[in-house]
Design a protein around this motif. Structure first.
Motif, PDB file in Angstrom:
ATOM      1  N   ARG A  15       0.832  -1.152  -0.217  1.00  0.00           N
ATOM      2  CA  ARG A  15       0.349  -0.212   0.065  1.00  0.00           C
ATOM      3  C   ARG A  15       0.841   1.183  -0.066  1.00  0.00           C
ATOM      4  NH1 ARG A  15      -4.779  -0.406   4.120  1.00  0.00           N
ATOM      5  NH2 ARG A  15      -5.098   1.726   3.170  1.00  0.00           N
ATOM      6  N   ARG A  16       0.262   2.226  -0.663  1.00  0.00           N
ATOM      7  CA  ARG A  16       1.033   3.619  -0.527  1.00  0.00           C
ATOM      8  C   ARG A  16       0.835   4.185   0.741  1.00  0.00           C
ATOM      9  NH1 ARG A  16      -1.771   5.656  -4.881  1.00  0.00           N
ATOM     10  NH2 ARG A  16      -0.149   4.960  -6.317  1.00  0.00           N
ATOM     11  N   HIS A  17       2.032   4.911   1.245  1.00  0.00           N
ATOM     12  CA  HIS A  17       2.243   5.685   2.486  1.00  0.00           C
ATOM     13  C   HIS A  17       1.120   6.970   2.420  1.00  0.00           C
ATOM     14  CE1 HIS A  17       4.002   7.982   5.877  1.00  0.00           C
ATOM     15  NE2 HIS A  17       4.349   6.713   6.010  1.00  0.00           N
ATOM     16  N   PRO A  18       0.638   7.111   3.429  1.00  0.00           N
ATOM     17  CA  PRO A  18      -0.516   8.228   3.507  1.00  0.00           C
ATOM     18  C   PRO A  18       0.152   9.572   3.307  1.00  0.00           C
ATOM     19  CG  PRO A  18      -0.537   6.891   5.453  1.00  0.00           C
ATOM     20  CD  PRO A  18       0.599   6.195   4.674  1.00  0.00           C
ATOM     21  N   VAL A  20       2.539  10.086   1.004  1.00  0.00           N
ATOM     22  CA  VAL A  20       2.806   9.975  -0.485  1.00  0.00           C
ATOM     23  C   VAL A  20       1.333  10.380  -1.186  1.00  0.00           C
ATOM     24  CG1 VAL A  20       3.214   8.443  -2.471  1.00  0.00           C
ATOM     25  CG2 VAL A  20       4.901   8.262  -0.255  1.00  0.00           C
ATOM     26  N   ALA A  21       0.546   9.794  -0.724  1.00  0.00           N
ATOM     27  CA  ALA A  21      -0.747   9.971  -1.122  1.00  0.00           C
ATOM     28  C   ALA A  21      -1.415  11.582  -0.848  1.00  0.00           C
ATOM     29  CB  ALA A  21      -1.992   8.987  -0.608  1.00  0.00           C
ATOM     30  N   THR A  22      -1.043  12.066   0.217  1.00  0.00           N
ATOM     31  CA  THR A  22      -1.431  13.401   0.459  1.00  0.00           C
ATOM     32  C   THR A  22      -0.414  14.346  -0.605  1.00  0.00           C
ATOM     33  OG1 THR A  22      -1.779  12.740   2.699  1.00  0.00           O
ATOM     34  CG2 THR A  22      -1.477  15.139   2.240  1.00  0.00           C
ATOM     35  N   ALA A  23       0.696  13.973  -0.662  1.00  0.00           N
ATOM     36  CA  ALA A  23       1.567  14.851  -1.826  1.00  0.00           C
ATOM     37  C   ALA A  23       0.981  14.662  -2.968  1.00  0.00           C
ATOM     38  CB  ALA A  23       2.843  14.430  -1.555  1.00  0.00           C
ATOM     39  N   MET A  24       0.297  13.654  -3.411  1.00  0.00           N
ATOM     40  CA  MET A  24      -0.071  13.450  -4.881  1.00  0.00           C
ATOM     41  C   MET A  24      -1.310  14.383  -4.808  1.00  0.00           C
ATOM     42  SD  MET A  24       0.463   9.325  -5.268  1.00  0.00           S
ATOM     43  CE  MET A  24      -0.401   9.272  -6.720  1.00  0.00           C
ATOM     44  N   VAL A  25      -2.363  14.292  -3.910  1.00  0.00           N
ATOM     45  CA  VAL A  25      -3.732  15.001  -3.932  1.00  0.00           C
ATOM     46  C   VAL A  25      -3.682  16.385  -3.834  1.00  0.00           C
ATOM     47  CG1 VAL A  25      -5.829  14.998  -2.546  1.00  0.00           C
ATOM     48  CG2 VAL A  25      -4.930  12.757  -3.357  1.00  0.00           C
ATOM     49  N   LEU A  26      -2.715  16.896  -2.740  1.00  0.00           N
ATOM     50  CA  LEU A  26      -2.666  18.278  -2.454  1.00  0.00           C
ATOM     51  C   LEU A  26      -2.636  19.517  -3.786  1.00  0.00           C
ATOM     52  CD1 LEU A  26      -0.792  18.685   0.893  1.00  0.00           C
ATOM     53  CD2 LEU A  26      -3.285  19.230   0.371  1.00  0.00           C
ATOM     54  N   PRO A  27      -1.630  19.062  -4.923  1.00  0.00           N
ATOM     55  CA  PRO A  27      -1.840  19.851  -5.902  1.00  0.00           C
ATOM     56  C   PRO A  27      -2.764  20.117  -6.916  1.00  0.00           C
ATOM     57  CG  PRO A  27       0.359  18.548  -5.922  1.00  0.00           C
ATOM     58  CD  PRO A  27      -0.620  18.060  -4.760  1.00  0.00           C
ATOM     59  N   LEU A  28      -3.487  18.530  -6.944  1.00  0.00           N
ATOM     60  CA  LEU A  28      -4.842  19.000  -7.492  1.00  0.00           C
ATOM     61  C   LEU A  28      -5.912  19.545  -6.625  1.00  0.00           C
ATOM     62  CD1 LEU A  28      -6.771  17.935  -9.901  1.00  0.00           C
ATOM     63  CD2 LEU A  28      -7.147  15.732  -8.566  1.00  0.00           C
ATOM     64  N   ALA A  29      -6.212  19.385  -5.483  1.00  0.00           N
ATOM     65  CA  ALA A  29      -6.911  20.046  -4.642  1.00  0.00           C
ATOM     66  C   ALA A  29      -6.769  21.639  -4.751  1.00  0.00           C
ATOM     67  CB  ALA A  29      -6.712  19.593  -3.190  1.00  0.00           C
TER      68      ALA A  29
END
Length: 55
Positions: A15-18, A20-29
């Motif tokens: 599973r992906r580390h939380p 890393v997932a946050t860093a992926m989502v923040l620019p889009l948000a």
């Protein structure tokens, strides 16, 4: 009975580390907030969650 092939997955099982997932989502948000002008809605929701957690 019919022969069925074993199911194989091409996805990794880890599973992906939380963070890393946050860093992926923040620019889009951030882009969506700027494009749709939803900053006041974000502030309103954040303040209501803060009030709810403060109880």
């Amino acid at each position: 009975m019919a022969f069925t092939a074993p199911r194989t997955s091409t996805r990794p099982s880890s599973r992906r580390h939380p963070l890393v997932a946050t860093a992926m989502v923040l620019p889009l948000a951030a882009l969506l907030v700027v494009v749709f002008g939803g900053w006041d809605a974000v502030v309103t929701q954040a303040s209501s969650v803060a009030v709810m957690l403060g109880r």
